[in-house]
Design a protein around this motif. Structure first.
Motif, short mmCIF file in Angstrom:
data_model
loop_
_atom_site.label_atom_id
_atom_site.label_comp_id
_atom_site.label_asym_id
_atom_site.label_seq_id
_atom_site.Cartn_x
_atom_site.Cartn_y
_atom_site.Cartn_z
N GLY A 73 -5.62 14.15 -8.52
CA GLY A 73 -5.42 12.79 -8.80
C GLY A 73 -4.72 12.11 -8.61
N SER A 74 -4.37 11.25 -7.58
CA SER A 74 -3.80 10.64 -6.79
C SER A 74 -4.47 11.14 -4.82
N GLU A 75 -4.77 9.93 -3.78
CA GLU A 75 -4.88 10.34 -2.82
C GLU A 75 -4.04 9.16 -1.68
N ILE A 76 -3.48 10.16 -0.88
CA ILE A 76 -2.31 10.10 0.38
C ILE A 76 -3.29 8.74 1.20
N PRO A 77 -2.44 8.14 1.37
CA PRO A 77 -3.21 6.67 3.00
C PRO A 77 -3.53 7.74 3.85
N VAL A 78 -4.85 7.49 4.00
CA VAL A 78 -5.71 7.98 5.51
C VAL A 78 -4.03 8.12 7.11
N GLY A 79 -3.61 6.65 7.11
CA GLY A 79 -2.77 6.58 7.78
C GLY A 79 -1.51 7.51 7.89
N VAL A 80 -1.49 8.07 6.96
CA VAL A 80 -0.24 8.51 7.01
C VAL A 80 -0.12 9.88 7.36
N ILE A 81 -1.56 10.75 7.00
CA ILE A 81 -2.27 11.23 7.49
C ILE A 81 -2.08 11.59 9.08
N THR A 82 -3.20 10.41 9.44
CA THR A 82 -3.53 10.39 10.97
C THR A 82 -1.41 10.15 11.92
N ALA A 83 -0.37 9.39 11.28
CA ALA A 83 1.17 9.57 11.73
C ALA A 83 1.75 10.92 11.53
N ALA A 84 1.50 11.91 10.52
CA ALA A 84 1.49 13.61 11.25
C ALA A 84 0.96 13.68 12.13
N VAL A 85 0.23 13.71 12.45
CA VAL A 85 -0.73 14.38 13.73
C VAL A 85 -0.44 13.77 15.14
N GLY A 86 -0.40 12.27 14.50
CA GLY A 86 0.24 11.85 16.06
C GLY A 86 0.98 11.42 16.73
N ALA A 87 2.16 11.43 15.42
CA ALA A 87 3.55 11.44 16.23
C ALA A 87 4.44 12.48 16.62
N PRO A 88 4.13 13.73 16.90
CA PRO A 88 4.44 14.96 17.61
C PRO A 88 3.77 14.53 18.44
N VAL A 89 2.75 14.35 18.73
CA VAL A 89 1.84 14.19 19.96
C VAL A 89 2.33 13.18 21.35
#
Length: 340
Positions: free
Chosen positions: A312-328
């Motif tokens: 019903g809604s959409e999460i910004p793609v930047g949020v997903i890539t940040a969740a992956v990239g921040a730990p790296v």
């Protein structure tokens, strides 16, 4: 090793694209997806393809899938090039402020509503490029020492400073605009999204990605020379300063095109090249194409997660890539700390 990984990643990307084209509020089996694509490519007559499946797969989802693949490839290539040219393993278009500078130009066109005989997408691309180049010049001016060297720590600090300045400018533009709808659109755009991609913009991104990859493959030897420092590059007859500026301006242009169509998407250019180097080593002949393939896979699945995790809604793609990239990023910082 490089050839094997190229085959594996290419196969994974093709399979992922087929699967993703069927994912959504209306699930379409993989076999039907293949039939739609094959019909559109005139490989089959497509007598069994329904108009609804054709509309959903080809008109609605395919441009988004193609665009996300192209943007991921471009951002990963840009990150790999910037890391080599600056000698800084933390460099990428986002951390060096290039994406933020491009955002200032694009948001200016979006918010102020500049009119011209040119299309808005072209205007945003031109404005993004101008902003990206200005941001790049500022970062290099702040970070470059008298000897011409680019110290890693100072380059990142300069990039963060310019990125913060550009971010403040973007927020100011959004706040002062009088129309709430425009401000809401601009705010959502700053987090990155593939929602608005259509065949025209997706094809443009794909063409830019192919050209950028070809340029990187042809110039792999030059980029390899930079990996060993400016002195080594000069000893091989490379004009270090002009070549560095040419590649950096090219990187700014590529970033600007991505930002103009999809908004700023961080961490792809930072994380992907490092993962690829850990697998196949530092040679650019392998790093470039594999980074493009891996970056395409990352953004493709990040976009799929963005539109699937919250029905019903959409999460910004930047949020997903940040969740992956921040730990790296944390891991990379710890590696630097152990070396010092």
């Amino acid at each position: 090793m490089i050839g094997l990984w190229s085959v594996v990643l290419t196969a994974a990307l093709i399979l992922s694209a087929v699967v993703v084209l069927g994912v959504g509020s209306v699930h379409i089996p993989a076999g039907d997806v293949v039939d739609v694509v094959a019909r559109r490519m005139r490989l089959i007559t497509g007598a069994g393809v329904t108009p609804l499946n054709d509309e959903i797969v080809w008109q609605m989802r395919a441009p988004r899938v193609l665009g996300s693949i192209a943007v991921g490839a471009l951002l990963a290539l840009s990150g790999a090039i910037l890391q080599t040219l600056t000698g800084n393993e933390l460099a990428d278009p986002y951390l060096l402020g290039i994406s933020s500078g491009a955002s200032v130009g694009a948001v200016t066109v979006l918010v102020i509503g500049i009119t011209s005989t040119l299309s808005q997408s072209l205007l945003m691309t031109l404005a993004s490029f101008a902003g990206a180049v200005v941001a790049l010049v500022l970062v290099l001016a702040m970070a470059t020492g008298r000897s011409g060297a680019l110290p890693a720590g100072r380059t990142i600090l300069a990039g963060v400073a310019v990125g913060q300045l550009c971010g403040a400018a973007v927020n100011l533009l959004i706040m002062v605009v009088g129309q709430r709808d425009v401000a809401r659109t601009a705010m959502a755009w700053t987090l990155g999204a593939f929602t608005g991609l259509r065949w025209g913009s997706a094809t443009t991104l794909a063409v830019v990605a192919v050209v950028a990859l070809a340029v990187c493959v042809v110039n792999a030897r030059i980029l390899d020379a930079f990996a060993f420092g400016d002195v080594s590059a000069q000893s091989l007859g490379i004009a270090v300063t002009p070549v560095r500026w040419a590649f950096m301006i090219g990187t700014a242009l590529v970033t600007a095109v991505c930002v103009a169509f999809t908004g700023p998407i961080g961490f792809v250019g930072l994380t992907v090249p490092h993962i690829v180097r850990l697998v196949v080593g530092p040679r650019h002949a392998g790093v470039r194409p594999l980074s493009a393939l891996a970056g395409a896979l990352l953004t493709l699945w990040s976009d799929t997660a963005a539109r699937s995790l919250a029905p019903g809604s959409e999460i910004p793609v930047g949020v997903i890539t940040a969740a992956v990239g921040a730990p790296v990023l944390v891991v990379l910082l710890r590696r630097q700390a152990r070396r010092s």
